[in-house]
Design a protein around this motif. Structure first.
Motif, PDB file in Angstrom:
ATOM      1  N   LEU A  79       0.822  -1.223   0.000  1.00 16.12           N
ATOM      2  CA  LEU A  79       0.000   0.000   0.000  1.00 16.12           C
ATOM      3  C   LEU A  79       0.853   1.268   0.000  1.00 16.12           C
ATOM      4  O   LEU A  79       0.323   2.367  -0.131  1.00 16.12           O
ATOM      5  CB  LEU A  79      -0.902   0.015   1.243  1.00 16.12           C
ATOM      6  CG  LEU A  79      -1.887  -1.150   1.378  1.00 16.12           C
ATOM      7  CD1 LEU A  79      -2.589  -1.087   2.722  1.00 16.12           C
ATOM      8  CD2 LEU A  79      -2.892  -1.135   0.233  1.00 16.12           C
ATOM      9  N   LEU A  80       2.159   1.129   0.159  1.00 11.59           N
ATOM     10  CA  LEU A  80       3.025   2.314   0.247  1.00 11.59           C
ATOM     11  C   LEU A  80       3.315   2.856  -1.151  1.00 11.59           C
ATOM     12  O   LEU A  80       3.260   2.112  -2.144  1.00 11.59           O
ATOM     13  CB  LEU A  80       4.333   1.957   0.964  1.00 11.59           C
ATOM     14  CG  LEU A  80       4.171   1.483   2.410  1.00 11.59           C
ATOM     15  CD1 LEU A  80       5.523   1.118   3.023  1.00 11.59           C
ATOM     16  CD2 LEU A  80       3.476   2.537   3.266  1.00 11.59           C
ATOM     17  N   PRO A  81       3.646   4.157  -1.250  1.00  8.68           N
ATOM     18  CA  PRO A  81       3.872   4.752  -2.583  1.00  8.68           C
ATOM     19  C   PRO A  81       5.028   4.096  -3.333  1.00  8.68           C
ATOM     20  O   PRO A  81       4.961   3.940  -4.550  1.00  8.68           O
ATOM     21  CB  PRO A  81       4.219   6.218  -2.247  1.00  8.68           C
ATOM     22  CG  PRO A  81       3.717   6.451  -0.869  1.00  8.68           C
ATOM     23  CD  PRO A  81       3.699   5.131  -0.159  1.00  8.68           C
ATOM     24  N   THR A  82       6.097   3.703  -2.634  1.00  4.28           N
ATOM     25  CA  THR A  82       7.271   3.127  -3.295  1.00  4.28           C
ATOM     26  C   THR A  82       7.166   1.607  -3.276  1.00  4.28           C
ATOM     27  O   THR A  82       6.811   1.038  -2.236  1.00  4.28           O
ATOM     28  CB  THR A  82       8.549   3.549  -2.524  1.00  4.28           C
ATOM     29  OG1 THR A  82       8.576   4.973  -2.441  1.00  4.28           O
ATOM     30  CG2 THR A  82       9.812   3.055  -3.216  1.00  4.28           C
ATOM     31  N   PRO A  83       7.473   0.952  -4.401  1.00  5.35           N
ATOM     32  CA  PRO A  83       7.444  -0.520  -4.394  1.00  5.35           C
ATOM     33  C   PRO A  83       8.394  -1.066  -3.318  1.00  5.35           C
ATOM     34  O   PRO A  83       9.431  -0.462  -3.030  1.00  5.35           O
ATOM     35  CB  PRO A  83       7.945  -0.906  -5.787  1.00  5.35           C
ATOM     36  CG  PRO A  83       7.811   0.317  -6.617  1.00  5.35           C
ATOM     37  CD  PRO A  83       7.876   1.497  -5.702  1.00  5.35           C
ATOM     38  N   THR A  84       8.043  -2.206  -2.745  1.00  5.29           N
ATOM     39  CA  THR A  84       8.885  -2.807  -1.710  1.00  5.29           C
ATOM     40  C   THR A  84      10.259  -3.131  -2.305  1.00  5.29           C
ATOM     41  O   THR A  84      10.340  -3.822  -3.329  1.00  5.29           O
ATOM     42  CB  THR A  84       8.241  -4.107  -1.180  1.00  5.29           C
ATOM     43  OG1 THR A  84       6.919  -3.793  -0.745  1.00  5.29           O
ATOM     44  CG2 THR A  84       9.045  -4.688  -0.033  1.00  5.29           C
ATOM     45  N   PRO A  85      11.328  -2.629  -1.679  1.00  2.00           N
ATOM     46  CA  PRO A  85      12.670  -2.911  -2.230  1.00  2.00           C
ATOM     47  C   PRO A  85      13.010  -4.391  -2.125  1.00  2.00           C
ATOM     48  O   PRO A  85      12.432  -5.127  -1.310  1.00  2.00           O
ATOM     49  CB  PRO A  85      13.607  -2.100  -1.311  1.00  2.00           C
ATOM     50  CG  PRO A  85      12.744  -1.238  -0.470  1.00  2.00           C
ATOM     51  CD  PRO A  85      11.366  -1.827  -0.458  1.00  2.00           C
ATOM     52  N   GLU A  86      13.969  -4.820  -2.942  1.00  5.31           N
ATOM     53  CA  GLU A  86      14.511  -6.170  -2.779  1.00  5.31           C
ATOM     54  C   GLU A  86      15.133  -6.267  -1.396  1.00  5.31           C
ATOM     55  O   GLU A  86      15.649  -5.279  -0.857  1.00  5.31           O
ATOM     56  CB  GLU A  86      15.608  -6.424  -3.820  1.00  5.31           C
ATOM     57  CG  GLU A  86      15.078  -6.696  -5.201  1.00  5.31           C
ATOM     58  CD  GLU A  86      16.187  -7.204  -6.126  1.00  5.31           C
ATOM     59  OE1 GLU A  86      17.383  -6.992  -5.818  1.00  5.31           O
ATOM     60  OE2 GLU A  86      15.846  -7.801  -7.157  1.00  5.31           O
ATOM     61  N   VAL A  87      15.092  -7.462  -0.830  1.00  5.47           N
ATOM     62  CA  VAL A  87      15.648  -7.669   0.506  1.00  5.47           C
ATOM     63  C   VAL A  87      17.166  -7.846   0.372  1.00  5.47           C
ATOM     64  O   VAL A  87      17.631  -8.815  -0.246  1.00  5.47           O
ATOM     65  CB  VAL A  87      15.016  -8.911   1.169  1.00  5.47           C
ATOM     66  CG1 VAL A  87      15.604  -9.127   2.556  1.00  5.47           C
ATOM     67  CG2 VAL A  87      13.504  -8.760   1.222  1.00  5.47           C
ATOM     68  N   ALA A  88      17.909  -6.903   0.932  1.00  8.25           N
ATOM     69  CA  ALA A  88      19.375  -6.955   0.813  1.00  8.25           C
ATOM     70  C   ALA A  88      19.987  -7.885   1.853  1.00  8.25           C
ATOM     71  O   ALA A  88      21.051  -8.467   1.619  1.00  8.25           O
ATOM     72  CB  ALA A  88      19.948  -5.549   0.970  1.00  8.25           C
ATOM     73  N   THR A  89      19.318  -7.995   3.024  1.00  7.03           N
ATOM     74  CA  THR A  89      19.882  -8.809   4.107  1.00  7.03           C
ATOM     75  C   THR A  89      18.763  -9.509   4.871  1.00  7.03           C
ATOM     76  O   THR A  89      17.669  -8.970   5.032  1.00  7.03           O
ATOM     77  CB  THR A  89      20.666  -7.937   5.114  1.00  7.03           C
ATOM     78  OG1 THR A  89      19.771  -7.013   5.729  1.00  7.03           O
ATOM     79  CG2 THR A  89      21.815  -7.197   4.454  1.00  7.03           C
ATOM     80  N   VAL A  90      19.070 -10.727   5.320  1.00  5.74           N
ATOM     81  CA  VAL A  90      18.169 -11.464   6.214  1.00  5.74           C
ATOM     82  C   VAL A  90      19.006 -11.861   7.421  1.00  5.74           C
ATOM     83  O   VAL A  90      20.169 -12.265   7.262  1.00  5.74           O
ATOM     84  CB  VAL A  90      17.612 -12.729   5.528  1.00  5.74           C
ATOM     85  CG1 VAL A  90      16.856 -13.603   6.529  1.00  5.74           C
ATOM     86  CG2 VAL A  90      16.708 -12.356   4.358  1.00  5.74           C
ATOM     87  N   PHE A  91      18.424 -11.745   8.610  1.00  2.62           N
ATOM     88  CA  PHE A  91      19.138 -12.185   9.816  1.00  2.62           C
ATOM     89  C   PHE A  91      18.142 -12.962  10.663  1.00  2.62           C
ATOM     90  O   PHE A  91      17.131 -12.418  11.114  1.00  2.62           O
ATOM     91  CB  PHE A  91      19.660 -10.975  10.591  1.00  2.62           C
ATOM     92  CG  PHE A  91      20.703 -11.310  11.623  1.00  2.62           C
ATOM     93  CD1 PHE A  91      22.056 -11.034  11.396  1.00  2.62           C
ATOM     94  CD2 PHE A  91      20.348 -11.892  12.838  1.00  2.62           C
ATOM     95  CE1 PHE A  91      23.024 -11.352  12.338  1.00  2.62           C
ATOM     96  CE2 PHE A  91      21.308 -12.204  13.787  1.00  2.62           C
ATOM     97  CZ  PHE A  91      22.655 -11.930  13.543  1.00  2.62           C
ATOM     98  N   VAL A  92      18.397 -14.268  10.819  1.00  2.22           N
ATOM     99  CA  VAL A  92      17.548 -15.088  11.672  1.00  2.22           C
ATOM    100  C   VAL A  92      18.273 -15.192  13.013  1.00  2.22           C
ATOM    101  O   VAL A  92      19.356 -15.775  13.108  1.00  2.22           O
ATOM    102  CB  VAL A  92      17.314 -16.482  11.051  1.00  2.22           C
ATOM    103  CG1 VAL A  92      16.359 -17.283  11.929  1.00  2.22           C
ATOM    104  CG2 VAL A  92      16.752 -16.341   9.632  1.00  2.22           C
ATOM    105  N   GLY A  93      17.692 -14.550  14.036  1.00  2.00           N
ATOM    106  CA  GLY A  93      18.374 -14.460  15.326  1.00  2.00           C
ATOM    107  C   GLY A  93      17.492 -14.966  16.450  1.00  2.00           C
ATOM    108  O   GLY A  93      16.383 -15.459  16.238  1.00  2.00           O
ATOM    109  N   GLY A  94      18.016 -14.849  17.661  1.00  2.00           N
ATOM    110  CA  GLY A  94      17.207 -15.403  18.753  1.00  2.00           C
ATOM    111  C   GLY A  94      17.625 -14.894  20.101  1.00  2.00           C
ATOM    112  O   GLY A  94      18.208 -13.834  20.204  1.00  2.00           O
ATOM    113  N   GLY A  95      17.336 -15.762  21.044  1.00  2.00           N
ATOM    114  CA  GLY A  95      17.010 -17.156  20.978  1.00  2.00           C
ATOM    115  C   GLY A  95      18.070 -18.004  20.256  1.00  2.00           C
ATOM    116  O   GLY A  95      19.179 -17.569  20.032  1.00  2.00           O
TER     117      GLY A  95
END
Ligand SMILES: C[S@@+](CC[C@H](N)C(=O)[O-])C[C@H]1O[C@@H](n2cnc3c(N)ncnc32)[C@H](O)[C@@H]1O
Ligand code: SF4
Length: 403
Positions: A79-95
């Motif tokens: 719904l935002l004016p700018t298209p969702t950018p590509e995901v540059a980083t993922v971090f699965v943390g915890g826990g």
């Protein structure tokens, strides 16, 4: 309680965060895994043992809820004016993400790919506790697309690990680092904690020997923080353990920096060292540079275009909120210009690249002069940068600049 369809614009008086647009910086996704086999006495992270959760939540119910949250967030971002950018980083943390096993962590990545487009060169990290890893685990992660491993080592001295309530042997973290490198991970981090009561200089040296023998390209070194409400805090309050000593902590930090620097690992944030720019953690740099990120999972924090929200903390309540629709936020805020300035100074000054002088408010000039006179900062033509002495007193320098 607000419940709304993810695709419905949210009214300004809603509990749901009101998003304006992406901020234009890097976009990352953090996924919080709220499970640990046992709780380490020093840790106050939002994490639960199986005994604490009972039947209220499980890895399976958590993963289903994370899928729901990712879908809700993707719909909201559409719904935002700018298209969702590509995901540059993922971090699965915890826990302890490694408790999900290689297949479970592969499913987490698939869940992200189902809703978002990952950049072809995305940095994809998972944290792991050395005791819940083996060669097959690392091979599975590599095949799934993970590119970086972060291992909680803490210390190579068994009595220090015991004080910290760590259940792995001193050698297991180094073995896990080697196994991950053998599985094809070029980027491996070891976390260490320094200043634990009873730790000697020789213990720290042994930890650094082990870190360097492991051949990792990144080290995070944290001074032990006695967090309120932890078992460690209770032991310190009862006088069973001394509180960490500030002078000892400063001397240990210098020792760490000298050893790591000599081995080719340079600091790029006050608590982080890397073997060159490509070894730095891009995901964390996104936080420190004021980028955008979605934090999925119980208690996770998000930041998009100056709006920050944080999820409900308990896994059962989190799953319940996701099932109701919308984002499982416990609260949100739109940062004021003053708050953005405070964050910028706090985060940028801790980086080796420093704080752009142009970003500093004019009324900070006397504090800059004082810090320069005391040898805590230096000015390049464009930036204010902590000196080696300044890194030891970074929090004080920031406080003075913002006073
Ligand atoms: C989520 S844990 C890492 C992964 C895994 N749970 C483990 O512990 O091996 C993140 C790191 O935070 C650091 N940490 C947590 N609580 C701390 C405290 N009170 N003081 C200093 N460091 C802390 C530890 O170094 C730990 O490795
Ligand atoms: S330090 Fe890691 S393993 Fe220990 S309780 Fe915290 S998150 Fe869990």
């Amino acid at each position: 309680m607000v419940s709304s369809s993810a695709a419905t614009p949210i009214a300004a008086d809603s509990e749901q965060p009101v998003l304006r647009d992406f901020g234009g910086g890097a976009f990352g996704i953090y996924v919080h895994v709220p499970f640990c086999a046992t709780r380490c006495g020093y840790c106050d992270f939002n994490t639960y043992t199986a005994g604490e959760l009972g039947t209220s939540a499980s890895p399976a119910s958590w993963l289903a809820a994370v899928r729901g949250e990712l879908a809700a967030a993707a719909a909201r971002f559409d719904l935002l004016p700018t298209p969702t950018p590509e995901v540059a980083t993922v971090f699965v943390g915890g826990g302890t993400p490694s408790l999900l096993g290689g297949d479970g962590l592969a499913e987490v990545l698939e869940a992200i790919r189902a809703e978002f487009t990952l950049a072809s060169d995305a940095e994809i990290t998972t944290e792991s506790n050395p005791e819940s890893t083996d060669p097959a685990f690392f091979a599975r992660l590599r095949a799934a697309g993970y590119t970086r491993i972060s291992l909680g080592m803490q210390s190579a001295a068994s009595h220090v690990l015991k004080t910290l309530d760590r259940t792995h042997t001193p050698g297991r973290a180094v073995a896990a680092a080697r196994e991950s490198r053998a599985a094809g991970f070029d980027h491996v981090n070891l976390d260490i904690i320094y200043g634990t009561p009873g730790e000697s200089d020789a213990d720290l040296d042994a930890s650094l020997d082990a870190v360097l023998a492991a051949g990792v390209d990144h080290v995070s070194a944290y001074s032990l923080i006695v967090e309120d409400g932890t078992a460690l805090a209770r032991r310190v309050r009862r006088g069973e353990l001394p509180a960490p000593d500030e002078d000892v902590l400063a001397a240990r930090y210098e020792r760490i920096d000298v050893r790591l620097r000599a081995a080719g690992l340079t600091w790029y944030e006050v608590s982080n060292w890397a073997a060159g720019d490509s070894a730095r953690c891009s995901h964390n740099l996104g936080y420190w540079d004021g980028g955008d990120w979605l934090g999925a999972g119980p208690g996770a924090h998000s930041h998009v275009g100056g709006v920050r929200w944080w999820n409900v903390k308990h896994p059962a309540r989190y799953a319940h909120r996701v099932a109701e629709g919308g984002l499982p936020a416990a609260g949100w805020e739109s940062l004021t210009p003053e708050e953005r300035y405070t964050e910028r100074v706090m985060l940028a000054l801790r980086l080796r690249t420093g704080l752009p002088l142009a970003d500093l408010a004019p009324d900070a000039a006397p504090a800059v002069t004082r810090a320069e006179r005391d040898g805590l900062v230096r000015r390049t033509g464009t930036h204010l940068i902590l000196t080696d002495a300044g890194r030891l007193l970074a929090d004080g320098v920031v406080r003075d600049l913002l006073a």
